[in-house]
Motif scaffolding. Structure first.
Motif, PDB file in Angstrom:
ATOM      1  N   VAL A  71       0.837  -1.249  -0.046  1.00 55.03           N
ATOM      2  CA  VAL A  71       0.121   0.140   0.027  1.00 55.03           C
ATOM      3  C   VAL A  71       0.834   1.287  -0.105  1.00 55.03           C
ATOM      4  O   VAL A  71       1.634   1.474   0.736  1.00 55.03           O
ATOM      5  N   SER A  72       0.723   2.004  -1.158  1.00 49.31           N
ATOM      6  CA  SER A  72       1.316   3.353  -1.061  1.00 49.31           C
ATOM      7  C   SER A  72       0.755   4.460  -0.657  1.00 49.31           C
ATOM      8  O   SER A  72      -0.511   4.513  -0.912  1.00 49.31           O
ATOM      9  N   ILE A  73       1.618   5.547  -0.385  1.00 43.22           N
ATOM     10  CA  ILE A  73       0.995   6.794  -0.090  1.00 43.22           C
ATOM     11  C   ILE A  73       1.195   7.859  -1.031  1.00 43.22           C
ATOM     12  O   ILE A  73       2.582   7.839  -1.174  1.00 43.22           O
ATOM     13  N   ALA A  74       0.369   8.405  -1.460  1.00 47.16           N
ATOM     14  CA  ALA A  74       0.643   9.589  -2.686  1.00 47.16           C
ATOM     15  C   ALA A  74       0.364  10.758  -1.863  1.00 47.16           C
ATOM     16  O   ALA A  74      -0.323  11.230  -1.083  1.00 47.16           O
ATOM     17  N   PHE A  75       1.225  11.794  -2.566  1.00 41.87           N
ATOM     18  CA  PHE A  75       1.085  13.224  -2.059  1.00 41.87           C
ATOM     19  C   PHE A  75       0.389  14.083  -3.199  1.00 41.87           C
ATOM     20  O   PHE A  75       0.421  13.889  -4.499  1.00 41.87           O
ATOM     21  N   GLU A  76      -0.501  15.031  -2.918  1.00 42.13           N
ATOM     22  CA  GLU A  76      -1.300  15.798  -3.608  1.00 42.13           C
ATOM     23  C   GLU A  76      -1.029  17.375  -3.168  1.00 42.13           C
ATOM     24  O   GLU A  76      -1.341  17.711  -2.125  1.00 42.13           O
ATOM     25  N   SER A 189      -1.273  12.955 -16.751  1.00 46.69           N
ATOM     26  CA  SER A 189      -1.042  11.768 -15.846  1.00 46.69           C
ATOM     27  C   SER A 189      -0.860  12.264 -14.620  1.00 46.69           C
ATOM     28  O   SER A 189      -1.580  11.482 -13.604  1.00 46.69           O
ATOM     29  N   THR A 190      -0.366  13.264 -14.220  1.00 47.18           N
ATOM     30  CA  THR A 190      -0.088  13.796 -12.856  1.00 47.18           C
ATOM     31  C   THR A 190      -0.860  15.236 -12.616  1.00 47.18           C
ATOM     32  O   THR A 190      -0.860  15.757 -11.509  1.00 47.18           O
ATOM     33  N   LEU A 191      -1.658  15.679 -13.348  1.00 47.67           N
ATOM     34  CA  LEU A 191      -2.354  17.051 -13.397  1.00 47.67           C
ATOM     35  C   LEU A 191      -3.801  16.768 -13.506  1.00 47.67           C
ATOM     36  O   LEU A 191      -4.421  16.361 -14.429  1.00 47.67           O
ATOM     37  N   GLY A 192      -4.413  17.480 -12.618  1.00 48.47           N
ATOM     38  CA  GLY A 192      -6.079  17.563 -12.926  1.00 48.47           C
ATOM     39  C   GLY A 192      -6.652  18.942 -12.278  1.00 48.47           C
ATOM     40  O   GLY A 192      -6.010  19.836 -11.934  1.00 48.47           O
ATOM     41  N   LEU A 193      -8.040  18.912 -12.758  1.00 49.50           N
ATOM     42  CA  LEU A 193      -8.799  20.133 -12.440  1.00 49.50           C
ATOM     43  C   LEU A 193      -9.913  19.812 -11.525  1.00 49.50           C
ATOM     44  O   LEU A 193     -10.640  18.990 -11.899  1.00 49.50           O
ATOM     45  N   ARG A 194      -9.998  20.259 -10.378  1.00 46.74           N
ATOM     46  CA  ARG A 194     -11.057  20.072  -9.292  1.00 46.74           C
ATOM     47  C   ARG A 194     -12.134  21.137  -8.952  1.00 46.74           C
ATOM     48  O   ARG A 194     -11.717  22.310  -8.774  1.00 46.74           O
ATOM     49  N   VAL A 195     -13.336  21.098  -9.064  1.00 42.82           N
ATOM     50  CA  VAL A 195     -14.417  22.006  -8.952  1.00 42.82           C
ATOM     51  C   VAL A 195     -14.897  21.264  -7.719  1.00 42.82           C
ATOM     52  O   VAL A 195     -15.669  20.204  -7.699  1.00 42.82           O
ATOM     53  N   ARG A 196     -15.310  22.209  -6.756  1.00 45.28           N
ATOM     54  CA  ARG A 196     -15.786  21.817  -5.347  1.00 45.28           C
ATOM     55  C   ARG A 196     -16.694  22.897  -4.859  1.00 45.28           C
ATOM     56  O   ARG A 196     -16.517  23.941  -5.263  1.00 45.28           O
ATOM     57  N   VAL A 230      -4.838  20.706  -9.518  1.00 45.07           N
ATOM     58  CA  VAL A 230      -4.151  19.568  -8.420  1.00 45.07           C
ATOM     59  C   VAL A 230      -3.159  18.909  -9.094  1.00 45.07           C
ATOM     60  O   VAL A 230      -3.059  18.571 -10.171  1.00 45.07           O
ATOM     61  N   VAL A 231      -1.924  18.607  -8.334  1.00 41.74           N
ATOM     62  CA  VAL A 231      -0.776  18.016  -8.981  1.00 41.74           C
ATOM     63  C   VAL A 231      -0.698  16.535  -8.060  1.00 41.74           C
ATOM     64  O   VAL A 231      -0.551  16.722  -6.850  1.00 41.74           O
ATOM     65  N   HIS A 232      -0.496  15.480  -8.628  1.00 41.87           N
ATOM     66  CA  HIS A 232      -0.245  14.055  -7.895  1.00 41.87           C
ATOM     67  C   HIS A 232       1.292  13.779  -8.011  1.00 41.87           C
ATOM     68  O   HIS A 232       1.610  13.689  -9.191  1.00 41.87           O
ATOM     69  N   PHE A 233       1.694  13.694  -6.980  1.00 39.47           N
ATOM     70  CA  PHE A 233       3.196  13.093  -6.710  1.00 39.47           C
ATOM     71  C   PHE A 233       3.517  11.814  -6.498  1.00 39.47           C
ATOM     72  O   PHE A 233       2.723  11.496  -6.002  1.00 39.47           O
TER      73      PHE A 233
END
Length: 233
Positions: A71-76, A189-196, A230-233
């Motif tokens: 189980v890996s931990i990702a950083f955002e 692959s590592t970049l997204g857009l969030r609307v909340r 949002v950037v996923h590392f």
């Protein structure tokens, strides 16, 4: 049977007569013996996963099983803009920046937000302004592109009045709790857009006083709408 010679010849003659009586074909010539056919080599069937189960008795097959993924931990990291209502006399616009740790479908984030000062006319003349600085704790669940979070906020709400007889300024503790619902659209692959969107309940509603009378009372419920990169590392 009679013989003029020795008795051994009589025994041979008697044995031949008995053999003919038992099997008359014994006098026929026998065909030459042929070589026996060569044995066909047996083909050993390769073991399959259906016939040979993977077990401790088959260490070679058991070693071919794929290793279990850890189980890996990702950083955002996030950064965006937020529009809010209910935190001051007028709607406000601000910026937010945050980070989160994510385990598969669960994440825990911390976000900081600063709303630009907003100014509105006060009763009886003059103006009143407000500004908000708040930190938000966000435990979230992710369901594909949709996510839902619990929201806990603590911060500082500043208010000031101008152009009145008793101009004042002060700082107030901001406490609020509520929920967030949003959707993420992947861009790379590592970049997204969030609307909340957030809906929170004010745990310490305030009343702004101008000229010793109530000018604006904060509502019990406030809301905001934001968009974040949002950037996923």
């Amino acid at each position: 049977l009679r013989t003029p010679g020795v008795c051994r010849e009589l025994i041979d003659t008697a044995a031949l007569a008995i053999a003919i009586a038992i099997d008359p074909r014994s006098l026929l010539p026998r065909p030459p013996a042929s070589d026996p056919p060569a044995p066909t080599p047996a083909v050993e069937a390769a073991p399959t996963s259906a016939s040979v189960p993977r077990s401790e008795s088959n260490p070679e097959l058991a070693s071919e099983a794929p290793p279990r993924r850890a189980v890996s931990i990702a950083f955002e990291g996030t950064a965006g803009v937020v529009g809010s209502v209910g935190v001051g006399p007028l709607p406000s616009l601000g910026g937010a920046i945050g980070f989160a740790l994510r385990w598969t479908h669960v994440s825990l984030g911390l976000e900081g937000r600063i709303d630009a000062p907003t100014t509105a006319g006060a009763l009886g003349g003059g103006r009143v302004s407000t500004e908000l600085v708040v930190a938000t704790l966000l435990p979230c669940m992710h369901f594909g592109r949709v996510f839902a979070c619990m929201v806990g906020q603590i911060g500082d709400l500043g208010d000031a009045s101008e152009g009145v007889v008793d101009s004042t300024s002060g700082r107030n503790l901001w406490l609020a709790a509520g929920g967030r619902l949003g959707v993420e659209v992947p861009l790379q692959s590592t970049l997204g857009l969030r609307v909340r969107s957030d809906v929170t309940a004010d745990l310490r509603p305030r009343t702004f006083l101008v000229n010793q009378r109530s000018d604006w009372t904060a509502p019990l419920v406030s809301g905001s709408l934001g968009a974040d990169a949002v950037v996923h590392f």
